[in-house]
Design an enzyme around this catalytic site. Structure first.
Site, mmCIF file in Angstrom:
data_model
loop_
_atom_site.group_PDB
_atom_site.id
_atom_site.type_symbol
_atom_site.label_atom_id
_atom_site.label_comp_id
_atom_site.label_asym_id
_atom_site.label_seq_id
_atom_site.Cartn_x
_atom_site.Cartn_y
_atom_site.Cartn_z
ATOM 1 N N ASN A 272 0.929 -1.210 0.018
ATOM 2 C CA ASN A 272 -0.038 -0.026 -0.052
ATOM 3 C C ASN A 272 0.746 1.373 0.012
ATOM 4 O OD1 ASN A 272 -2.172 -1.657 0.776
ATOM 5 N ND2 ASN A 272 -1.007 -1.880 2.848
ATOM 6 N N GLU A 305 8.457 -4.886 -1.047
ATOM 7 C CA GLU A 305 7.516 -4.047 -1.044
ATOM 8 C C GLU A 305 7.765 -2.548 -1.409
ATOM 9 O OE1 GLU A 305 4.689 -5.730 -1.071
ATOM 10 O OE2 GLU A 305 5.414 -7.507 -0.155
HETATM 11 N N1 B3K Z 1 0.925 -7.618 -3.870
HETATM 12 C C1 B3K Z 1 0.771 -8.400 -2.393
HETATM 13 C C2 B3K Z 1 -0.032 -9.671 -2.744
HETATM 14 C C3 B3K Z 1 -1.458 -9.599 -2.539
HETATM 15 C C4 B3K Z 1 -1.924 -10.869 -2.704
HETATM 16 C C5 B3K Z 1 -3.565 -11.049 -2.472
HETATM 17 N N2 B3K Z 1 -4.022 -12.258 -2.588
HETATM 18 C C6 B3K Z 1 2.102 -8.554 -1.797
HETATM 19 C C7 B3K Z 1 3.202 -8.554 -2.862
HETATM 20 O O1 B3K Z 1 3.338 -9.310 -3.856
HETATM 21 O O2 B3K Z 1 3.963 -7.863 -2.800
HETATM 22 ZN ZN ZN Z 2 4.671 -8.294 -5.045
#
Ligand code: B3K
Ligand code: ZN
Length: 925
Positions: A272, A305
């Site tokens: 996020n 992230e």
């Molecule tokens: N983008 C999120 C993964 C979300 C999974 C939802 N079932 C974490 C990542 O790949 O960084």
């Molecule tokens: Zn990811």
């Protein structure tokens, strides 16, 4: 009522949104048994002539009020049903929609949307959780500027966080016990990147100055009392920020970067904007609670992230079919970060091991799909090893074909073109092609084709002409994916792939030959990347002074299965001399696989001779087949690996002494066209370990002693490598006969466990090595030690997870019953994903011999858990259901048990869509 087959969505049906939301202002008020969400959306018509109605997603929302351009909306103008709110036209081209809804975060066990965990409230919106918070066009190509006010009780929820920058805060006018905080995110983003947190937390703060001199506040928020476990995550964040500036020229863009750790979370972490929410597993670490692998996991996930801020957030996905656009690329970036900050070779070995254990099986199972699937029923089922790890391999192949500099020009161009946009995988490849001038038209097929290609190689050397001739052939058999597409009338993409094959030729003296292809004026380099673009191609190398041993796919240059006949002696030559560390390791694995396949056959013959079916209760089945199938040369090679590790790189030696996993051996058996026999695979692998333990005992003992730690614990490369090799030695010593075990090994294991807290040998890496070893031994010390360990660590949730996992992965007979008993343990909780992953996925995913027990007990256990869990948390239940992927590759008896289990799940009334898709595909086969 039996569940209906879930609706399938198709990539080809993509249409741009009829409406955009320019800005969204939210007000989320958290109360004791509900939250009230007020949303003000600035809606703008997007496509002329599109649907006049304004259609928004909304799931499990209690509608309290709706108004349009300031006036309450006449109920005759809208309907809310089937998770959609439809406001009928005519509507002006711009309008303001205001909604008030009530949601029930305390009852949200799916952990998608806004939910409660312990004493706080947290969100998870990717991919489709935002619609469980408020009405919104919940799709990634709607990019919106968000502001958000969070309001809650002051004493219980002192921290109120959301995306972007904090702009105001205060006490509520009408209730002094409540307070609010307002956040504003200047960057437009898809709603899946929205987040909010209301909780009581401790915070570790720091500061980072970007390359251009901007100051950023860094904050890691954790459950009170855990501040002493945040330091490593903070350090990892700062390292990642610097690395992304240096390697990719990418800087952070907000004034704050916050990480919040939560104990109930479906996956690892979530990117996020400005407010990452993390599973505690990827934040908390202290030497006595976290293993070396945990420390490295934190490094990688924090970096991953953070890297998403550019690859995912600033440039995002047009639709969820493009998931690999951000995930494959971001995994590649976190892999490179790992390689630049730890050992490149060891990092690569671990990645390829994970690909083989997790992704290759996916390609031969019922859920097979390309990195960009053409269809799905539940997008949550496509956060897979294929999209992530094979996706990263596809990016890596472009990096290999272009070289580091051109690849960097490609990413620069990609960001210059697409910053602030929601784009497709095509756009990424186009930027790479345009920046490098290299034609990637054929390469694009990697995005559309499922399955692991086979690369067949054959070679010859002519001493008179000094020519070495290599013929490469690629084949790619259809998978379950093509079958699914055909059944639904969809077109199939086929055609030859563009495969980069990195090659070296190792001469008898151990040196690499300079490589000159026929027609070239002079040799250039000793590793060459060949582009295989035809079904079959022949490459001729000139001026090769003696018959070489080919080192193919150096650094694993493509995610393929190599078929190349090489003798034991040739593999041993590569193990000793290959310049490419990855291929030295690979040669060892290939040799070990060959030995183990012979061992598996020997075990099967021995089982037949005993006129008994091997079964899980017979733990000494490994004794049956003797050891004739183990060549002395293999034992000697292992001895040399150990010596070389002590003298050089212990981490590499530990990897080399780690025999191919049972899952990888199963793959090798399937490639031979045989059903998987989990008993024989397990028995052969244990027998080989015991043989090595007996023959090399003195060497293992000497190495173990030589690697005794002298310095206080640090999770740095040198120490990690030494511990890995020391624990590998201890693991082999624990394969000794009972007498030696009792007299020489068990005392060491218990001493290691008793040293808990001691800063040299009492770290969690050593503790877990000892505990996992003891958990495999049917000795009196086992139960007492496990009980002590639990008592000591019962208040550290992540350590309790480990305690569950070592029992779930135990070799001992009766493990399925033990897992059932542990499900009744007061510390087990089906609502906590980490607990379920530790105990249930540990058993179903990491204990193949017991999960695939011939009597069906493992399958029945899984079916029981999935049936109950699917109503609580469909995403986690669906992941467990993937354990059945391989069921058709077993014998008829096991298949019959698996079918019963799968059908039992399929019959569940109102079965969650996630599980329905996985189980439905498994049964379709
Ligand atoms: N983008 C999120 C993964 C979300 C999974 C939802 N079932 C974490 C990542 O790949 O960084
Ligand atoms: Zn990811």
């Amino acid at each position: 009522m039996r569940t209906e087959t879930p609706v399938t969505l198709y990539l080809k049906d993509y249409a741009p949104p009829a409406w955009r939301i320019e800005s969204a202002d939210l007000h989320v008020a958290i109360h004791d048994d509900h939250a009230e969400v007020r949303a003000r959306l600035d809606c703008v018509r997007n496509t002329a002539g599109g649907d006049d109605a304004l259609v928004l997603n909304g799931e499990a929302l209690e509608l309290v009020g709706l108004s349009l351009d300031g006036a309450p909306l006449d109920p005759a103008r809208y309907v809310y049903g089937d998770d959609l709110l439809r406001i009928a036209g005519p509507l002006p081209d711009r309008c303001v929609l205001e909604s008030v809804v009530r949601i029930r975060p305390d009852l949200n066990t799916q952990l998608s949307g806004l939910y409660r965990s312990q004493d706080g409230y947290f969100t998870q919106c990717e991919p489709e959780g935002f619609r469980r918070i408020t009405f919104f066009p919940d799709r990634p190509d709607v990019m919106t500027k968000f502001s958000c006010t969070v309001e809650a009780d002051r004493a219980r929820f002192p921290h109120l966080l959301s995306n972007g920058n904090p702009v105001a805060a205060g006490v509520c006018d009408d209730d002094a016990a409540r307070h609010w905080a307002r956040w504003d995110d200047p960057y437009a983003k898809p709603c899946y990147l929205f987040a909010l947190v209301a909780a009581r937390l401790d915070v570790l703060e720091d500061e980072y100055v970007t390359a251009s001199g901007r100051k950023v506040r860094l904050a890691v928020y954790v459950e009170p009392g855990k501040l002493d476990q945040c330091g490593h995550a903070m350090a990892a964040l700062k390292k990642a920020m610097r690395w992304d500036e240096e390697r990719f020229g990418l800087e952070y863009d907000l004034d704050q970067y916050m990480i919040v750790a939560v104990g109930d979370f479906n996956m690892g972490a979530m990117e996020n904007k400005g407010l990452n929410i993390f599973n505690t597993k990827y934040v908390l670490a202290r030497p006595d609670t976290a293993t070396d692998a945990d420390y490295q996991g934190i490094d990688r996930v924090v970096a991953h992230e953070y890297f998403h801020n550019w690859t995912g957030n600033r440039v995002t996905c047009r639709d969820w079919f493009q998931l690999s656009l951000k995930e494959g690329l971001t995994v590649f970036r976190d892999q490179e970060f790992g390689a630049d900050t730890h050992s490149r070779a060891v990092t690569r070995i671990q990645e390829v091991r994970a690909l083989r254990v997790g992704q290759f099986p996916e390609d031969v199972g019922p859920m097979a799909h390309p990195i960009r699937p053409a269809s799905y029923a539940e997008i949550n089922n496509f956060y897979t090893a294929t999209v992530y790890n094979k996706g990263a391999e596809v990016i890596r192949m472009m990096h290999t074909l272009l070289g580091r500099e051109a690849f960097r020009r490609g990413t620069d161009l990609y960001f210059a073109r697409h910053d602030g946009q929601a784009v497709t995988c095509e756009d990424f490849v186009a930027a790479m092609q345009d920046a490098s001038g290299i034609d990637l038209a054929q390469f694009r097929r990697w995005y559309a084709r499922a399955g692991t290609p086979r690369l067949n190689a054959s070679s010859s050397y002519d001493a008179t002409t000094r020519r070495y001739t290599l013929t490469l052939t690629q084949t790619l058999a259809p998978t379950a994916y093509e079958k699914r597409l055909t059944e639904s009338g969809q077109a199939i993409v086929d055609g030859t792939l563009h495969i980069p094959v990195a090659l070296g030729l190792v001469l008898p003296n151990g040196n690499d030959a300079p490589l000159k292809l026929a027609g070239e004026a002079e040799a250039s380099g000793t590793t060459r990347v060949l582009s295989l673009t035809e079904p079959t191609q022949t490459f001729v190398f000139e001026d090769i002074p003696a018959a070489p041993v080919a080192s193919l796919l150096r650094d694993f240059s493509a995610p393929v299965q190599l078929e190349f006949e090489q003798t034991d002696a040739e593999l041993a030559h590569l193990m000793a001399h290959d310049d490419d560390a990855f291929n030295r390791w690979e040669a060892g694995q290939r040799l070990a696989t060959r030995v183990l396949l012979a061992g598996i056959a020997a075990q099967q013959r021995a089982a037949l001779m005993r006129h008994t079916l091997p079964h899980a209760g017979e733990d000494d089945s490994w004794r049956g087949a003797g050891s004739d199938w183990i060549p002395d040369a293999f034992v000697a090679a292992c001895g040399r690996v150990l010596d070389a590790g002590l003298a050089g790189d212990p981490a590499l030696a530990a990897e080399a002494l780690n025999l191919p996993a049972e899952a990888v051996l199963a793959e090798a058996v399937v490639s031979l066209g045989q059903p998987i026999d989990p008993e024989a695979i397990h028995a052969a692998r244990v027998a080989l370990r015991r043989h090595l333990a007996a023959r090399l005992r003195d060497a293992f003992e000497a190495a173990w002693a030589a690697l005794t730690p002298t310095a206080a614990y640090a999770p740095d490369g040198a120490q990690v490598g030494q511990r890995a090799l020391r624990n590998a030695c201890l693991g082999y010593l624990a394969e000794s006969d009972v007498e030696y075990l009792q007299s020489a090994v068990v005392p060491r294991l218990t001493a290691q466990l008793a040293a808990g807290g001691n800063m040299t040998d009492g770290n969690m890496t050593s503790q877990m090595a000892a505990l996992a070893t003891l958990a495999n031994l049917d000795l009196p010390e086992r139960e007492a030690t496990l009980a002590d360990f639990y008592t000591r660590w019962q208040n550290e949730a992540l350590v309790v997870d480990k305690w569950f996992a070592v029992q779930a992965t135990s070799r001992l007979p009766g493990t399925a019953a033990r897992v059932r008993a542990l499900m009744q343990h007061p510390a087990f909780d089906l609502k906590n994903p980490n607990r379920v992953y530790a105990l249930i996925r540990g058993f179903c995913g990491a204990n193949p011999r017991h999960f695939h027990a011939f009597d069906g007990s493992g399958y029945a256990l899984a079916a029981d858990v999935i049936s109950e869990l699917q109503a609580i948390n469909p995403q986690v239940a669906s992941r467990i259901a993937r354990s059945f992927d391989r069921w058709r590759q077993f014998d008829a008896g096991r298949q019959a048990h698996a079918r019963v289990a799968l059908e039992r799940i399929a019959e569940i009334e109102d079965l969650a869509k996630d599980v329905a898709e996985v189980v439905g595909n498994a049964l379709k086969g």
